[in-house]
Design a protein around this motif. Structure first.
Motif, mmCIF file in Angstrom:
data_model
loop_
_atom_site.group_PDB
_atom_site.id
_atom_site.type_symbol
_atom_site.label_atom_id
_atom_site.label_comp_id
_atom_site.label_asym_id
_atom_site.label_seq_id
_atom_site.Cartn_x
_atom_site.Cartn_y
_atom_site.Cartn_z
ATOM 1 N N PHE A 21 -46.033 -103.317 -37.250
ATOM 2 C CA PHE A 21 -46.816 -104.386 -37.856
ATOM 3 C C PHE A 21 -47.966 -103.742 -38.614
ATOM 4 O O PHE A 21 -48.775 -103.027 -38.029
ATOM 5 C CB PHE A 21 -47.347 -105.339 -36.783
ATOM 6 C CG PHE A 21 -48.328 -106.365 -37.288
ATOM 7 C CD1 PHE A 21 -47.954 -107.294 -38.246
ATOM 8 C CD2 PHE A 21 -49.628 -106.403 -36.805
ATOM 9 C CE1 PHE A 21 -48.851 -108.249 -38.712
ATOM 10 C CE2 PHE A 21 -50.529 -107.351 -37.261
ATOM 11 C CZ PHE A 21 -50.140 -108.270 -38.219
ATOM 12 N N ASP A 33 -41.439 -106.412 -28.915
ATOM 13 C CA ASP A 33 -40.860 -107.725 -29.223
ATOM 14 C C ASP A 33 -40.069 -108.327 -28.066
ATOM 15 O O ASP A 33 -39.494 -109.388 -28.206
ATOM 16 C CB ASP A 33 -39.996 -107.664 -30.481
ATOM 17 C CG ASP A 33 -38.771 -106.790 -30.328
ATOM 18 O OD1 ASP A 33 -38.686 -106.039 -29.342
ATOM 19 O OD2 ASP A 33 -37.898 -106.852 -31.204
ATOM 20 N N TYR A 41 -41.844 -119.492 -33.896
ATOM 21 C CA TYR A 41 -42.289 -118.755 -35.075
ATOM 22 C C TYR A 41 -43.813 -118.843 -35.208
ATOM 23 O O TYR A 41 -44.489 -117.841 -35.461
ATOM 24 C CB TYR A 41 -41.592 -119.319 -36.318
ATOM 25 C CG TYR A 41 -41.970 -118.645 -37.604
ATOM 26 C CD1 TYR A 41 -41.383 -117.435 -37.969
ATOM 27 C CD2 TYR A 41 -42.906 -119.217 -38.463
ATOM 28 C CE1 TYR A 41 -41.732 -116.813 -39.149
ATOM 29 C CE2 TYR A 41 -43.256 -118.592 -39.640
ATOM 30 C CZ TYR A 41 -42.665 -117.384 -39.988
ATOM 31 O OH TYR A 41 -43.018 -116.771 -41.156
ATOM 32 N N ILE A 45 -46.662 -115.772 -35.228
ATOM 33 C CA ILE A 45 -47.650 -115.621 -36.293
ATOM 34 C C ILE A 45 -49.065 -115.600 -35.704
ATOM 35 O O ILE A 45 -49.888 -114.750 -36.056
ATOM 36 C CB ILE A 45 -47.522 -116.754 -37.339
ATOM 37 C CG1 ILE A 45 -46.176 -116.669 -38.065
ATOM 38 C CG2 ILE A 45 -48.689 -116.740 -38.317
ATOM 39 C CD1 ILE A 45 -46.017 -115.461 -38.947
ATOM 40 N N LEU A 48 -49.712 -112.254 -33.957
ATOM 41 C CA LEU A 48 -49.928 -111.171 -34.913
ATOM 42 C C LEU A 48 -51.303 -111.287 -35.579
ATOM 43 O O LEU A 48 -51.966 -110.278 -35.816
ATOM 44 C CB LEU A 48 -48.812 -111.144 -35.948
ATOM 45 C CG LEU A 48 -47.427 -110.771 -35.410
ATOM 46 C CD1 LEU A 48 -46.375 -110.902 -36.502
ATOM 47 C CD2 LEU A 48 -47.418 -109.377 -34.804
ATOM 48 N N ILE A 65 -43.277 -112.148 -42.276
ATOM 49 C CA ILE A 65 -42.289 -111.539 -41.390
ATOM 50 C C ILE A 65 -40.995 -111.337 -42.169
ATOM 51 O O ILE A 65 -40.473 -112.263 -42.756
ATOM 52 C CB ILE A 65 -42.030 -112.410 -40.143
ATOM 53 C CG1 ILE A 65 -43.308 -112.538 -39.331
ATOM 54 C CG2 ILE A 65 -40.895 -111.843 -39.307
ATOM 55 C CD1 ILE A 65 -43.193 -113.417 -38.118
ATOM 56 N N GLN A 67 -37.094 -110.315 -41.862
ATOM 57 C CA GLN A 67 -36.019 -110.221 -40.879
ATOM 58 C C GLN A 67 -34.807 -109.580 -41.516
ATOM 59 O O GLN A 67 -34.519 -109.798 -42.688
ATOM 60 C CB GLN A 67 -35.651 -111.615 -40.365
ATOM 61 C CG GLN A 67 -36.782 -112.309 -39.672
ATOM 62 C CD GLN A 67 -36.416 -113.727 -39.265
ATOM 63 O OE1 GLN A 67 -35.428 -114.286 -39.714
ATOM 64 N NE2 GLN A 67 -37.236 -114.325 -38.427
#
Length: 68
Positions: A21, A33, A41, A45, A48, A65, A67
């Protein structure tokens, strides 16, 4: 040096899966994780943003993010 210590601590702790990150001030931290699988989600957020606040001093940031 900090990166080496962080990676070493992750292996010692037995963390199998982590992702990088990049904070708003440019510091890259490894985030475990394994506990995020149960989060929504929005919760990821928020987490973070809080991590960014600890490292950079601000939570008023935009988080993207990616993926695979």
């Amino acid at each position: 040096m900090k990166k080496t210590l962080l990676i070493g601590a992750l292996f010692v702790a037995g963390i199998v899966s982590a992702f990088p990150f990049r904070t708003s001030c440019g510091t890259v931290i490894q985030v475990n994780d394994s506990g995020m699988g149960d989060m929504t989600y929005d919760q990821v957020i928020k987490t973070l943003k809080l991590m960014n606040g600890v490292v950079c001093g601000t939570t008023n940031v935009s988080v993207t993010i990616y993926q695979h």
